[in-house]
Design an enzyme around this catalytic site. Structure first.
Site, PDB file in Angstrom:
ATOM      1  N   ASP A   1       4.505   6.758  11.737  1.00 58.24           N
ATOM      2  CA  ASP A   1       4.390   5.964  10.516  1.00 58.24           C
ATOM      3  C   ASP A   1       4.976   6.738   9.333  1.00 58.24           C
ATOM      4  OD1 ASP A   1       3.592   3.763   9.008  1.00 58.24           O
ATOM      5  OD2 ASP A   1       1.584   4.570   8.618  1.00 58.24           O
ATOM      6  N   HIS A   2       5.806   6.079   8.551  1.00 56.13           N
ATOM      7  CA  HIS A   2       6.407   6.671   7.348  1.00 56.13           C
ATOM      8  C   HIS A   2       7.114   7.995   7.637  1.00 56.13           C
ATOM      9  CE1 HIS A   2       5.002   3.762   4.375  1.00 56.13           C
ATOM     10  NE2 HIS A   2       3.894   3.700   5.072  1.00 56.13           N
TER      11      HIS A   2
ATOM     12  N   HIS B   1      -1.121   0.632  -0.414  1.00 54.98           N
ATOM     13  CA  HIS B   1      -1.904   1.509   0.447  1.00 54.98           C
ATOM     14  C   HIS B   1      -3.198   1.871  -0.269  1.00 54.98           C
ATOM     15  CE1 HIS B   1       2.231   2.536   2.128  1.00 54.98           C
ATOM     16  NE2 HIS B   1       1.571   2.040   3.151  1.00 54.98           N
ATOM     17  N   GLY B   2      -4.267   2.001   0.500  1.00 54.77           N
ATOM     18  CA  GLY B   2      -5.549   2.354  -0.100  1.00 54.77           C
ATOM     19  C   GLY B   2      -6.323   1.124  -0.530  1.00 54.77           C
TER      20      GLY B   2
ATOM     21  N   GLY C   1      -0.279  -1.698   4.173  1.00 47.01           N
ATOM     22  CA  GLY C   1      -1.349  -1.807   3.189  1.00 47.01           C
ATOM     23  C   GLY C   1      -2.153  -3.079   3.328  1.00 47.01           C
ATOM     24  N   ALA C   2      -2.452  -3.477   4.568  1.00 44.96           N
ATOM     25  CA  ALA C   2      -3.128  -4.762   4.785  1.00 44.96           C
ATOM     26  C   ALA C   2      -4.641  -4.681   4.658  1.00 44.96           C
ATOM     27  CB  ALA C   2      -2.754  -5.319   6.158  1.00 44.96           C
ATOM     28  N   SER C   3      -5.208  -3.482   4.592  1.00 41.40           N
ATOM     29  CA  SER C   3      -6.659  -3.359   4.444  1.00 41.40           C
ATOM     30  C   SER C   3      -7.099  -4.009   3.137  1.00 41.40           C
ATOM     31  CB  SER C   3      -7.079  -1.882   4.438  1.00 41.40           C
ATOM     32  OG  SER C   3      -6.889  -1.290   5.702  1.00 41.40           O
TER      33      SER C   3
ATOM     34  N   ILE D   1      -3.253  -1.301   9.497  1.00 37.32           N
ATOM     35  CA  ILE D   1      -4.616  -1.108   8.996  1.00 37.32           C
ATOM     36  C   ILE D   1      -4.979   0.372   9.107  1.00 37.32           C
ATOM     37  CG2 ILE D   1      -7.070  -1.600   9.391  1.00 37.32           C
ATOM     38  CD1 ILE D   1      -5.655  -3.997   8.273  1.00 37.32           C
TER      39      ILE D   1
END
Length: 290
Positions: free
Chosen positions: A85-86, A180-181, A209-211, A231
């Protein structure tokens, strides 16, 4: 069972209008929780290591060996992608591929589009030789990602079309209002732009950033081409809240297994809930047959 790539996994999800969840790993027990959730839900899953946590987790080879060994010990039969990721550079992506990762994300989104495309093409060409899938990002997802703070910059439709045509990537993370966050207030995704990008690129989209994004917005994003949903924050909050409760109830706890297990169980339940929400529960058999 060997790791699989995202290429056919996400193409199938996009075609059938569901999404496969990416869940970031934060240690061995965390990884077990993700794999166990996927097996119980009979869902394909993307287990991801953030580039900024790779050294903390022991390095690329350690991560690959750990996840692979857990799959064998736990008799995991559902499709599992091991994803970077990233990825911060082409070199980091190459290291992940050489260590056995089946998928990588090259994040050149903080660079001008020409430089982003050049970085992405370099990674995509190397990945293609090794049968590894590639995700790229256009625009900037805001918020905090493993200590890196940034603002939101919406993806440009023309830039998205360019990067897909010029690099032959398998999935595109187009920044459209997610962060994100933790969110401050109600998330507001750019669905108009999302529809245009999906139509122009015609490849699986990725929602970072779906959380914390409401379920109705998640479902709409899936209908507009998102086949991968990331997530992490929700799992971290679930673990932290449960662990904090354990110490509040019993401040004398000192055995790690005693105070960590409830938190890990909370992570597993969060992952299972997301798989059901994204529509991937029960799809493992079809993915294996396909």
């Amino acid at each position: 069972m060997a790791f699989v790539t995202m290429k056919h996994l996400l193409a199938e999800a996009k075609r059938e209008h569901y999404a496969v969840g990416q869940f970031n790993i934060n240690g061995l027990q965390w990884t077990k929780a993700i794999l166990q959730a996927a097996q119980k839900e009979q869902s394909p899953v993307i287990a991801a290591a953030s580039d900024r946590l790779v050294d903390y987790l022991g390095g690329f080879k350690t991560i690959s060996a750990m996840v692979g060994a857990l799959m064998e010990e736990m008799a995991i039969t559902v499709p599992v992608v091991l994803h970077l990721d990233h990825g911060s550079s082409a070199e980091r992506c190459r290291q992940a591929i050489d260590a056995g990762f089946s998928s990588v994300m090259i994040d050149g989104s903080h660079h001008p589009i020409d430089e982003n495309i050049a970085m992405t093409k370099e990674v995509a060409d190397y990945a293609a030789k090794h049968g590894v899938s590639v995700e790229a990002e256009v625009g900037t997802v805001g918020g905090m990602e493993d200590g890196l703070v940034g603002g939101v910059r919406y993806a440009d439709v023309a830039e998205c079309e360019r990067i897909v045509k010029e690099t032959n990537i398998d999935a595109l993370a187009a920044a459209l209002g997610s962060v994100h966050g933790k969110y401050q207030g109600e998330p507001n995704l750019g669905f108009k732009e999302m529809e245009a990008i999906s139509r122009m690129t015609d490849i699986p989209l990725v929602l970072h950033g779906a959380s914390g994004i409401p379920q109705e917005q998640i479902k709409k994003a899936i209908t507009l081409g998102h086949a991968k949903i990331n997530i992490n924050t929700e799992c971290m909050v679930a673990w932290t809240d449960e662990t904090r409760r354990m110490f509040q109830k019993n401040g004398d706890l000192y055995e790690p297994r005693g105070y960590m297990t409830p938190g890990i169980e909370a992570v597993e339940e969060t992952v299972r809930s997301k798989m059901r929400e994204f529509g991937s529960a029960g799809k493992a058999v079809k993915q294996q047959v396909g």
